[in-house]
Design a protein around this motif. Sequence first.
Motif, PDB file in Angstrom:
ATOM      1  N   TYR A  14     -56.038 -98.694  25.696  1.00 43.37           N
ATOM      2  CA  TYR A  14     -55.465 -99.792  26.472  1.00 43.37           C
ATOM      3  C   TYR A  14     -56.083 -99.980  27.855  1.00 43.37           C
ATOM      4  N   ALA A  18     -55.703-103.247  30.353  1.00 42.98           N
ATOM      5  CA  ALA A  18     -54.892-103.015  31.556  1.00 42.98           C
ATOM      6  C   ALA A  18     -55.719-103.255  32.816  1.00 42.98           C
ATOM      7  N   PHE A  21     -56.064-107.064  33.468  1.00 47.25           N
ATOM      8  CA  PHE A  21     -54.878-107.719  34.012  1.00 47.25           C
ATOM      9  C   PHE A  21     -54.471-107.189  35.385  1.00 47.25           C
ATOM     10  N   ILE A  22     -54.925-106.011  35.744  1.00 47.26           N
ATOM     11  CA  ILE A  22     -54.683-105.507  37.096  1.00 47.26           C
ATOM     12  C   ILE A  22     -55.694-106.111  38.068  1.00 47.26           C
ATOM     13  N   ILE A  82     -45.843-102.685  26.227  1.00 47.86           N
ATOM     14  CA  ILE A  82     -45.893-103.075  27.637  1.00 47.86           C
ATOM     15  C   ILE A  82     -47.249-103.677  28.004  1.00 47.86           C
ATOM     16  N   ILE A  83     -48.316-103.087  27.541  1.00 52.19           N
ATOM     17  CA  ILE A  83     -49.660-103.564  27.893  1.00 52.19           C
ATOM     18  C   ILE A  83     -49.943-104.925  27.257  1.00 52.19           C
ATOM     19  N   LEU A  87     -47.590-106.974  30.507  1.00 57.76           N
ATOM     20  CA  LEU A  87     -48.595-106.977  31.561  1.00 57.76           C
ATOM     21  C   LEU A  87     -49.302-108.328  31.717  1.00 57.76           C
ATOM     22  N   ILE A  90     -46.813-110.592  33.661  1.00 58.31           N
ATOM     23  CA  ILE A  90     -46.673-110.162  35.052  1.00 58.31           C
ATOM     24  C   ILE A  90     -47.928-110.515  35.844  1.00 58.31           C
ATOM     25  N   SER A  91     -49.088-110.273  35.254  1.00 57.07           N
ATOM     26  CA  SER A  91     -50.348-110.597  35.912  1.00 57.07           C
ATOM     27  C   SER A  91     -50.476-112.102  36.145  1.00 57.07           C
TER      28      SER A  91
END
Length: 166
Positions: A14, A18, A21-22, A82-83, A87, A90-91
């Motif tokens: 992941y 991740a 998106f971060i 969640i990923i 995510l 949220i991103s």
Amino acid sequence: MTLRDLFNQVSSNYWPLASYFILLPLIAWIVGQTATGSRDVKFWGIIYAIIVYAVCIPGIFAVTLNIYLFLFERQSIWQANIIMQFLPVISMVLTLMLIKQKIPFSLIPGFGKLSGFLTLITAMIGMMWFVDRIHLVAFTYVPFAYIVIGFVGTLLLIRFAWSKLF
């Protein structure tokens, strides 16, 4: 490869997803700091458009997938990935908030197309959920073409009402 295979593959590794998106909200913040005071609105609008599309397309897909899984498949919130499911949303929200602080969405090329696309998806899911819940069985002599025309007309009406609302 099915969508489940893709989800399993991403779940086993992941970090690339991740990281993507971060990094997007971080890139939006850096661009905002770099563009502060610049008078070249057209150039920065194009840069922001690239960021918006990079974050909104997966974000809209994640929202649509979540709605489908929770409404139609009856997936428990405890089984959500969640990923893959949270995510991106949220991103997307964080990136759009950062961009909104620096430039109005009306100056970002193609942003209206994304909101229209989201409206269409929302209308279709809402209609599908309504039809799924009422368990309507109808024996009718109405030709199928009229039913399709009614469906398209309803979508156009929802799109028109949405554009007048916002």
